[in-house]
Motif scaffolding. Structure first.
Motif, PDB file in Angstrom:
ATOM      1  N   THR A  50       0.868  -1.174   0.000  1.00  0.00           N
ATOM      2  CA  THR A  50       0.000   0.000   0.000  1.00  0.00           C
ATOM      3  C   THR A  50       0.903   1.221   0.000  1.00  0.00           C
ATOM      4  OG1 THR A  50      -0.149  -0.190   2.418  1.00  0.00           O
ATOM      5  CG2 THR A  50      -1.986  -1.067   1.129  1.00  0.00           C
ATOM      6  N   PRO A  51       0.490   2.321  -0.641  1.00  0.00           N
ATOM      7  CA  PRO A  51       1.380   3.484  -0.799  1.00  0.00           C
ATOM      8  C   PRO A  51       1.525   4.282   0.495  1.00  0.00           C
ATOM      9  CG  PRO A  51      -0.718   3.883  -1.876  1.00  0.00           C
ATOM     10  CD  PRO A  51      -0.763   2.479  -1.391  1.00  0.00           C
ATOM     11  N   LEU A  98      -5.312   2.447  -3.508  1.00  0.00           N
ATOM     12  CA  LEU A  98      -5.195   3.887  -3.744  1.00  0.00           C
ATOM     13  C   LEU A  98      -6.580   4.512  -3.627  1.00  0.00           C
ATOM     14  CD1 LEU A  98      -2.602   2.692  -5.255  1.00  0.00           C
ATOM     15  CD2 LEU A  98      -2.664   4.845  -6.511  1.00  0.00           C
ATOM     16  N   ARG A 128      -9.190   9.836  -6.968  1.00  0.00           N
ATOM     17  CA  ARG A 128      -8.644  11.197  -7.075  1.00  0.00           C
ATOM     18  C   ARG A 128      -9.663  12.270  -6.687  1.00  0.00           C
ATOM     19  NH1 ARG A 128      -3.711  11.355  -8.968  1.00  0.00           N
ATOM     20  NH2 ARG A 128      -2.896   9.632 -10.214  1.00  0.00           N
ATOM     21  N   ARG A 182      -4.686  11.167  -1.641  1.00  0.00           N
ATOM     22  CA  ARG A 182      -4.184  10.632  -2.903  1.00  0.00           C
ATOM     23  C   ARG A 182      -2.894  11.337  -3.311  1.00  0.00           C
ATOM     24  NH1 ARG A 182      -5.861   7.293  -7.198  1.00  0.00           N
ATOM     25  NH2 ARG A 182      -4.052   7.172  -8.573  1.00  0.00           N
ATOM     26  N   GLN A 197      -0.192   9.691  -1.427  1.00  0.00           N
ATOM     27  CA  GLN A 197       0.088   8.374  -2.001  1.00  0.00           C
ATOM     28  C   GLN A 197       0.885   8.500  -3.294  1.00  0.00           C
ATOM     29  OE1 GLN A 197      -3.890   6.675  -2.296  1.00  0.00           O
ATOM     30  NE2 GLN A 197      -3.569   5.495  -0.412  1.00  0.00           N
ATOM     31  N   ASP A 198       0.533   9.469  -4.112  1.00  0.00           N
ATOM     32  CA  ASP A 198       1.270   9.669  -5.361  1.00  0.00           C
ATOM     33  C   ASP A 198       2.727  10.054  -5.100  1.00  0.00           C
ATOM     34  OD1 ASP A 198      -0.932   9.076  -6.906  1.00  0.00           O
ATOM     35  OD2 ASP A 198      -1.532  11.160  -7.202  1.00  0.00           O
ATOM     36  N   LEU A 224       4.601   6.888  -4.122  1.00  0.00           N
ATOM     37  CA  LEU A 224       4.839   6.035  -5.288  1.00  0.00           C
ATOM     38  C   LEU A 224       5.903   6.623  -6.211  1.00  0.00           C
ATOM     39  CD1 LEU A 224       1.200   4.903  -6.134  1.00  0.00           C
ATOM     40  CD2 LEU A 224       3.028   3.538  -5.107  1.00  0.00           C
ATOM     41  N   LEU A 276      -1.172  -0.307 -10.376  1.00  0.00           N
ATOM     42  CA  LEU A 276      -2.009   0.391  -9.416  1.00  0.00           C
ATOM     43  C   LEU A 276      -3.406  -0.221  -9.339  1.00  0.00           C
ATOM     44  CD1 LEU A 276      -1.099   4.085 -10.368  1.00  0.00           C
ATOM     45  CD2 LEU A 276       0.131   2.510  -8.858  1.00  0.00           C
ATOM     46  N   GLU A 290      -7.084   0.649  -7.241  1.00  0.00           N
ATOM     47  CA  GLU A 290      -7.761   1.579  -6.336  1.00  0.00           C
ATOM     48  C   GLU A 290      -8.515   0.837  -5.224  1.00  0.00           C
ATOM     49  OE1 GLU A 290     -10.220   4.491  -8.202  1.00  0.00           O
ATOM     50  OE2 GLU A 290      -8.489   5.684  -8.866  1.00  0.00           O
ATOM     51  N   HIS A 291      -8.680   1.552  -4.117  1.00  0.00           N
ATOM     52  CA  HIS A 291      -9.433   1.020  -2.982  1.00  0.00           C
ATOM     53  C   HIS A 291     -10.892   0.829  -3.387  1.00  0.00           C
ATOM     54  CE1 HIS A 291     -10.374   0.016   1.059  1.00  0.00           C
ATOM     55  NE2 HIS A 291      -9.298   0.582   1.589  1.00  0.00           N
TER      56      HIS A 291
END
Length: 392
Positions: A200-201, A231, A234, A250, A253-254, A257, A270, A272-273
């Motif tokens: 996870t990021p 993730l 957005r 986000r 997280q970006d 990453l 990637l 997404e959650h």
């Protein structure tokens, strides 16, 4: 039929590796591959992902898709006890005190070793084209993957006393040693086995992932990709406090990453959650669609290229050579080097491996060592008068 391809999924506890392993297996089965997905994680949550009970024997989950839990404890009770009894008899027959013999045959990590052996057996015995393995958390997985090499040395020390006891016991020790060699060959063959690391990021998770990549490279085990899971959306068109929180999260997280991308050449995929946990083959296939798109989960593009060999040699001159050791190092990697006879002891972030030197370098001395993001480069020079080899 050739050997089954083996995909090992691992990651820090709680990152979603079980779900992604199950999703990958479901996708491969839909594409027509005969797939076995099995859990080597003592937590055994694979059955929860498919919403059905699983046992140690493969059972059909869907067309071309089978699943099983590896019951390491039960396997140890059934198989290892007999081997241990034979080794204890061998040691006692060689003059070792009975109590000492009993202690010597308590093999560290035997549960994990038997679990790995069972995965290899299932890969050989069944009609599977692919075996997807839900491994334990990264620390347990690294210990699991290091065991065949570590235990092989232990068994080798027992083979001498075993030969003194009886032919049958010596044969048992030899068979065990050969079995361990086979496991090692299976793990380091990039055409057969590869690891996908789920993360996870988050900074702590990414830091552990970097250490995992270095440790796997040190073992010569191929990692074919990273999967960044969970993730947050957005939320670029949303308004309000919740949307603001999502955008901030986000963005963080970006950034994490992006930092990860600077320290590895591996592709990072990637996911997404999801608002609802995917349970059952239908939701798992939807998840696999997000992860793989139209790509084949077994295709080489997932790896970002062929595996790099652990060791490479470059000749600088007749008496000078450079040995490259491919390791994904970072500025924070704790690195130690030492030479032990014809081997190099390489330790990265607490993970140690003895690397046999190529024959052409064994009479040479290490005169310099440098490290960067691609690994280590050791410079060797011929020095017949110096047999220490440097790095003492």
């Amino acid at each position: 039929m050739g050997r089954a391809r083996i995909l090992l999924f691992t990651g820090k506890g709680g990152v979603g590796k079980t779900t992604l392993a199950a999703a990958t297996a479901a996708r491969l089965a839909v594409e027509g591959h005969k797939v076995l997905v099995c859990s080597a994680d003592p937590a055994h949550s694979l059955g929860d992902a498919f919403d059905r009970p699983l046992t140690g024997e493969p059972s059909e989950v869907d067309t071309c898709l089978y699943a099983a839990h590896v019951d390491a404890r039960g396997l140890v009770d059934r198989s290892w006890q007999e081997i241990r009894r034979q080794l204890r008899v061998a040691l006692a027959g060689a003059g070792i005190d009975e109590l000492d013999a009993a202690e010597l045959t308590v093999l560290p990590g035997v549960d994990e070793l038997v679990a790995l052996s069972e995965v290899a057996r299932l890969a050989r015995a069944g009609p599977w084209e692919v075996v997807v393995v839900d491994c334990g958390p990264t620390a347990e997985t690294l210990r699991l993957l290091a065991l065949p090499e570590a235990v092989a040395g232990y068994v080798e020390r027992l083979r001498g006393p075993a030969r003194l006891a009886s032919r049958s016991t010596a044969a048992a020790a030899i068979r065990l040693a050969e079995h361990l060699d086979g496991l090692r060959e299976l793990l380091v063959d990039p055409e057969v086995t590869s690891v996908r690391v789920v993360l996870t990021p988050e900074r702590l998770v990414v830091a552990e992932t970097r250490r995992t990549l270095a440790a796997l490279a040190l073992r010569g085990i191929q990692v074919d990709g990273l999967i960044a899971n969970r993730l947050v959306p957005r939320a670029s068109r949303w308004r309000g406090p919740a949307a603001s929180w999502l955008r901030t999260r986000r963005a963080e997280q970006d950034r994490v990453l992006a930092e990860l991308g600077t320290s590895t050449t591996l592709p990072v995929h990637l996911v997404e959650h999801r608002p609802v946990e995917p349970v059952g083959t239908g939701p798992l296939l939807e998840l696999a669609g997000e992860l793989y798109g139209e790509a084949d989960p077994l295709a080489v593009p997932f790896t970002g290229g062929p595996a790099r060999p652990l060791l490479t040699i470059r000749t600088v001159s007749e008496s000078v050579h450079e040995l490259g050791i491919a390791l994904p190092l970072t500025d924070t990697s704790a690195l130690e080097l030492a030479r032990v006879g014809d081997e190099l002891a390489v330790t990265v972030d607490g993970v140690r491996r003895l690397v046999s030197l190529p024959v052409m370098l064994r009479r040479h001395t290490v005169v310099d060592a440098t490290a960067d993001g691609d690994g280590l480069v050791l410079r060797f020079e011929a020095d017949p008068a110096d047999t220490s080899g440097g790095l003492a």
